[in-house]
Motif scaffolding. Structure first.
Motif: not given
Length: 566
Positions: A492-500, A513-515
């Motif tokens: 899930v963190a990877s999915m969110l991080g993708l948008f940052g 979201l890159n964090g």
């Protein structure tokens, strides 16, 4: 250390789930690579790229057309001024009768003194510095009529004044290039000189002009700059004439040069990063003289109208140069310049992005393509150790001659090999689909294999975590809850991080979201480095291998040493 019966038992227990997950993952991969590869994504990128390139080249063309027009118009004004200045000098005035008689007397006296005709002419030339007198007397001495003599004098005056003005234009062009900071012989200097002399098209002899061949090769009538009108026209009429003449011929000059093979080659070299071919460039119309000239003409018409209006309504603090720059920017404004900065940057970014490679690498292999394998490894890792302990079947296994070392090693090998087999299938699927898809991408077969390797190593590391929790806990709920929870958090963190991350266009990117990319081991799969042909992915893959090995070894040690509820 290895038990074939136990391995077969694990294959039988988990084989159906493995097959379902593998088939589903390969099917999704095939859909992504085939549908997107030959679908609208490529068309969108091509459309955006073509729009940006055509708009930017058109803008540059318009800017250069206006710049050349201004250079040519100012140079013609300087040329007119030089003609007027030279025409007012004494040595270029119409010969007086007394001057003609004095010249002839000097000639006759020299002949009477025994001089040769050539020596007599030299002696007579020393009497006056007027070219008109010399030309007039030359005709009279050759037996010509008075009318012929004065016609020759007028032609001599014209040729001398004209030649002096052209020579002055060379000095003017050199000083102008130096003033603008152009190096001698540079492309900028050559273009500036061309804008001056191709537009003027100076006379080089009787009925001979410097650049007639350039104009006739383009199907244009070679221009003839009206010199006589300099002395006879009003200042206002002359200014109008210069502007019309400069605009008409500056458009021909820029268009003729733009469609030259050398210039086209230079432009294509500048556009190579966008993948523009000679055929695409021709489709844009920039290799067609008529279309390029039309763009230049329209730009000059627009510029001259706006420039004249702004000059009539000049405000305090404005100069002709500042107004010209402002009007030029408005007339030749490109698509990107007309958009808000963020949108313009995003469009340019999309035009340069490898959308197909980013979609396959970032969207599938780091997100969608991991979803089902993660579910598989969570459930399988639990069933191999904790599930059997929880159900009591582990007591039956260990009651035989099979040792704990053998059990844990065999189950670990099954989990790793099943994941390897799964990604071997995705590798084959990806290679076949890539060979069939007609995608405009920097992705290669080698990079595609690295993508599959990266996804496998991520799964290997995550499976190590699940295997460790399966060995650590005796209850399935704890094993799946903790091991599975950690891995689902990573996903899930990877999915969110993708948008940052940088793989997202800036118009869609949310930097906050890159964090999330710093708290998931999936980010160690550096698909950006793989696509770019870098080497940063190597040490990150090594870290994934190390993570997986550490957790597999730690889990094995824990299983061998812990008390089991047998």
């Amino acid at each position: 250390m290895f038990s074939k019966p136990l391995f077969k038992q694990s294959c039988k227990a988990n084989g159906l789930m493995w097959a379902i997950v593998t088939i589903a993952t390969c099917f999704m991969l095939a859909c992504v690579m085939m549908v997107v590869g030959g679908g609208d994504l490529a068309a969108v990128k091509v459309s955006v790229t073509d729009t940006i390139i055509k708009g930017e080249v058109t803008s540059r063309l318009q800017t250069r057309a206006i710049g050349n027009y201004l250079v040519a118009e100012n140079a013609l004004e300087h040329f007119d001024g030089t003609i007027l200045e030279l025409s007012g000098k004494e040595e270029y005035s119409v010969p007086e009768t007394e001057e003609v008689l004095a010249y002839l007397a000097a000639y006759n006296a020299a002949v009477s003194a025994g001089k040769t005709p050539e020596e007599a002419l030299a002696a007579a030339d020393s009497v006056t510095d007027k070219v008109a007198v010399r030309a007039c007397c030359a005709v009279l001495l050759a037996g010509g009529t008075q009318e012929e003599a004065y016609a020759a004098a007028a032609q001599a005056i014209y040729s001398s004044v004209y030649g002096g003005a052209v020579a002055e234009m060379r000095d003017y062009a050199a000083s102008l290039a130096e003033e603008k900071g152009y190096a001698e012989g540079s492309a900028e200097t050559l273009e500036l000189q061309g804008a001056i002399f191709y537009v003027l098209n100076p006379m080089t002899g009787e009925d001979e002009y410097m650049f007639d061949d350039f104009y006739t090769a383009l199907g244009e009538e070679p221009p003839r700059y009206d010199v006589a009108g300099i002395l006879t026209s009003s200042e206002e009429d002359r200014a109008d004439y210069r502007q019309e003449y400069a605009a008409e011929n500056a458009a021909v000059f820029i268009a003729g040069n733009m469609v030259g093979e050398e210039n086209i080659s230079m432009i294509l070299a500048a556009l190579k990063d966008y993948g523009v071919t000679a055929e695409q460039y021709a489709e844009f119309g920039f290799a067609d003289y008529a279309e390029v000239k039309e763009i230049s003409v329209f730009a000059l018409v627009d510029f001259r109208a706006n420039y004249a209006y702004r000059l009539e309504h000049m405000q305090d603090g404005e100069t002709e140069e500042s107004i010209a720059g402002e009007v030029t920017a408005g007339v030749a404004e490109s698509l990107l310049a007309s958009l808000p900065e963020g949108v313009a940057d995003a469009l340019a970014e999309i035009g340069q992005m490898d959308l197909y490679g980013s979609l396959v690498g970032s969207i599938f292999y780091k997100m969608a393509g991991l979803l089902l394998p993660v579910v598989y490894l969570i459930m399988t890792a639990n069933s191999l150790i904790a599930g059997q302990v929880d159900s009591g079947s582990m007591a039956y296994v260990l009651s035989t001659s099979v040792k704990r070392n053998t059990v844990v090693f065999t189950q670990a090998m099954f989990l790793v090999l099943s994941l390897f087999a799964m990604f071997f299938c995705t590798s084959v699927t990806s290679l076949v689909c890539f060979s069939l898809a007609e995608a405009d991408t920097g992705l290669t077969y080698g990079k595609l294999l690295l993508m599959n390797l990266g996804a496998f190593l991520v799964s290997f590391a995550m499976s190590g975590i699940c295997f460790f929790t399966s060995c650590q806990f005796n209850r399935s709920k704890y094993s799946m809850g903790i091991g599975g929870g950690i891995n689902m958090f990573f996903l899930v963190a990877s999915m969110l991080g993708l948008f940052g991350s940088s793989v997202m266009p800036s118009i869609m990117r949310m930097d906050a979201l890159n964090g999330f990319n710093y708290i998931t081991i999936i980010s160690l799969f550096d698909e950006v480095s793989v696509l770019a042909g870098g080497t940063a992915y190597l040490w990150k893959m090594a870290v994934l291998v190390a993570v997986g090995l550490i957790f597999y070894i730690a889990g094995s040690i824990r299983f061998r040493k812990k008390d089991l509820p047998l």
